[in-house]
Design an enzyme around this catalytic site. Structure first.
Site, PDB file in Angstrom:
ATOM      1  CE  LYS A 181      -3.694  -2.344  -0.372  1.00  0.00           C
ATOM      2  NZ  LYS A 181      -4.492  -3.106   0.568  1.00  0.00           N
TER       3      LYS A 181
HETATM    4  C1  LIG Z   1      -5.462  -4.209   0.992  1.00  0.00           C
HETATM    5  C2  LIG Z   1      -6.945  -4.027   1.062  1.00  0.00           C
HETATM    6  C3  LIG Z   1      -7.659  -4.257   2.242  1.00  0.00           C
HETATM    7  C4  LIG Z   1      -7.096  -4.950   3.442  1.00  0.00           C
HETATM    8  O1  LIG Z   1      -6.043  -4.339   4.029  1.00  0.00           O
HETATM    9  P1  LIG Z   1      -5.196  -5.138   5.139  1.00  0.00           P
HETATM   10  O2  LIG Z   1      -4.420  -4.057   5.818  1.00  0.00           O
HETATM   11  O3  LIG Z   1      -4.337  -6.123   4.417  1.00  0.00           O
HETATM   12  O4  LIG Z   1      -6.168  -5.785   6.056  1.00  0.00           O
HETATM   13  C5  LIG Z   1      -8.995  -3.925   2.272  1.00  0.00           C
HETATM   14  N1  LIG Z   1      -9.618  -3.422   1.191  1.00  0.00           N
HETATM   15  C6  LIG Z   1      -8.974  -3.217   0.033  1.00  0.00           C
HETATM   16  C7  LIG Z   1      -9.723  -2.639  -1.120  1.00  0.00           C
HETATM   17  C8  LIG Z   1      -7.619  -3.530  -0.075  1.00  0.00           C
HETATM   18  O5  LIG Z   1      -6.990  -3.357  -1.249  1.00  0.00           O
END
Ligand SMILES: *Cc1c(COP(=O)(O)O)cnc(C)c1O
Length: 383
Positions: A181
């Site tokens: 991210k």
């Molecule tokens: C990555 C992601 C999540 C989950 O995030 P985590 O921190 O891995 O729990 C939720 N929603 C979307 C759209 C994502 O891309």
């Protein structure tokens, strides 16, 4: 040439911060985590930030905060990661899928109202690829129907909607610090809200349901007494992660600028090609550009998306697909009986879309390399 789909941008700042935390003797949630929460809240213009070990945990506790119950319904986009929706299933509540817009990949707001029933408690819009959803319309619908908006902003840090930061609009907004991210701590997440009571509920539930500042128990001035007020969870962040997060927060804007520049180069290179469809950008908002979702114009090509992604990989370009629509997965199909023909736009996008590398660790020649490979393949497979 080898260009992976993603590489995190980690420098000495993160490394020194993490080492400092390790040497301090305080490894789990503590002063660094609180500092990260305070600085994060400020950066997204929200009154409260509650850190956790994932965005999924944040979405879960956000639904607890608004009091979701068994049998309730929550509207989510049909094309998202399962985390957006699995948290609803935790409650034995029902995720209701809304079709998306073909241009942006975001929830189609014109589809929302007809999905609202007497059991609907919330909408979870996902800012796909980093571009904010139509938040004004979504907030208006929610207000009119007396339901809540919990934003899945896993892609949208930083992003703006009509000059407002994502994080300052919905009732609760959840961010992800997963390895790929736009701000990464390996694993991690943050829930932000202007509602102090919800923030407090989430703070208590993220650490075993222990009331008030449980993390201070082991500090010099901490007290050993505590009260358990609920069956909570082990969802807290650690100071080691927070140290990384603080270093990343300091260069969030700069990392965003570099992704924007890459997106502009891709738009420029692919925008006039008949074989390709660049992402639609709405004028009143700014994407975080977490992803660059490009689509194939299948009418102008001899191959489909799967083959195209395979050929990219063979030439050293790591691509991915965001997302396999939820109704296509066995769990959602079997448990909720959803069917593909109800989501024509998601099907249309899913058949065409793939995500290209877009991250600050990419060199100028990497970006040019990706462009050349994509253009070469589009030419090679032209109908
Ligand atoms: C990555 C992601 C999540 C989950 O995030 P985590 O921190 O891995 O729990 C939720 N929603 C979307 C759209 C994502 O891309």
């Amino acid at each position: 040439m080898e260009i992976p789909f993603h590489k995190p941008y980690i420098t000495d700042e993160e490394i020194i911060g993490v080492v400092h935390s390790m040497r301090s003797g305080w490894l789990t949630m503590g002063p660094k985590t609180i500092e990260f929460e305070n600085r994060f809240a400020e950066s997204v213009e929200s009154a409260n930030a509650v850190s956790m070990n994932s965005c999924t945990a944040c979405l879960h506790l956000a639904l607890r905060a608004i009091g979701l119950r068994e049998g309730d319904e929550v509207i989510v986009p049909a094309m998202t990661f399962t985390a957006t929706s699995e948290v609803i299933s935790y409650f034995n509540a029902k995720p209701v899928f809304a079709d998306v817009e073909t241009g942006t990949g975001n929830m189609d707001v014109s589809k929302i109202e007809s999905l609202i029933t007497g059991r609907t408690r919330a909408i979870i819009p996902v800012h796909y690829a980093g571009q904010p959803c139509d938040m004004q319309e979504i907030m208006e619908i929610a207000k009119k129907r007396g339901i809540y908006v919990i934003e899945d902003a896993a892609h949208a840090l930083p992003a703006y909607y009509r000059h407002k930061k994502i994080g300052s609009i919905g009732h609760i907004t959840c961010f992800s610090f997963y390895a790929t991210k736009t701000l990464c701590t390996g694993e991690g997440g943050m829930a932000v809200t202007d509602n102090g009571q919800w923030a407090e509920t989430m703070r208590v539930l993220r650490l075993h349901g222990i009331s008030k500042d449980a993390w201070k128990r082991y500090s010099k001035n901490g007290k050993w007494q505590y009260e358990v007020v609920d069956a909570g969870f082990k969802y807290n962040m650690t100071d080691v992660q927070a140290a990384m997060g603080l270093a990343q927060l300091g260069k969030l804007e700069w990392m965003w600028e570099t992704r924007k520049e890459i997106a502009e180069k891709y738009n420029e290179a692919f925008g006039r090609m008949e074989e390709l469809i660049v992402p639609e950008i709405k004028p009143d908002r700014q994407s975080a550009w977490h992803l660059y979702p490009l689509k194939l114009n299948l009418e102008a090509l001899k191959v489909g998306r799967d083959r195209f992604v395979e050929e990219l990989a063979r030439r050293g370009v790591g691509a991915s697909v965001h997302f396999i629509p939820l109704y296509r997965h066995p769990f959602y199909k079997n448990r909720y009986g959803c069917r593909m023909h109800e989501y024509p736009a998601s099907e249309w996008v899913y058949g065409r879309v793939f995500s290209l590398p877009i991250y600050p660790a990419m060199m100028e020649e990497d970006v040019q390399g990706v462009i050349e490979v994509v253009q070469h393949l589009a030419g090679k497979f032209k109908r």
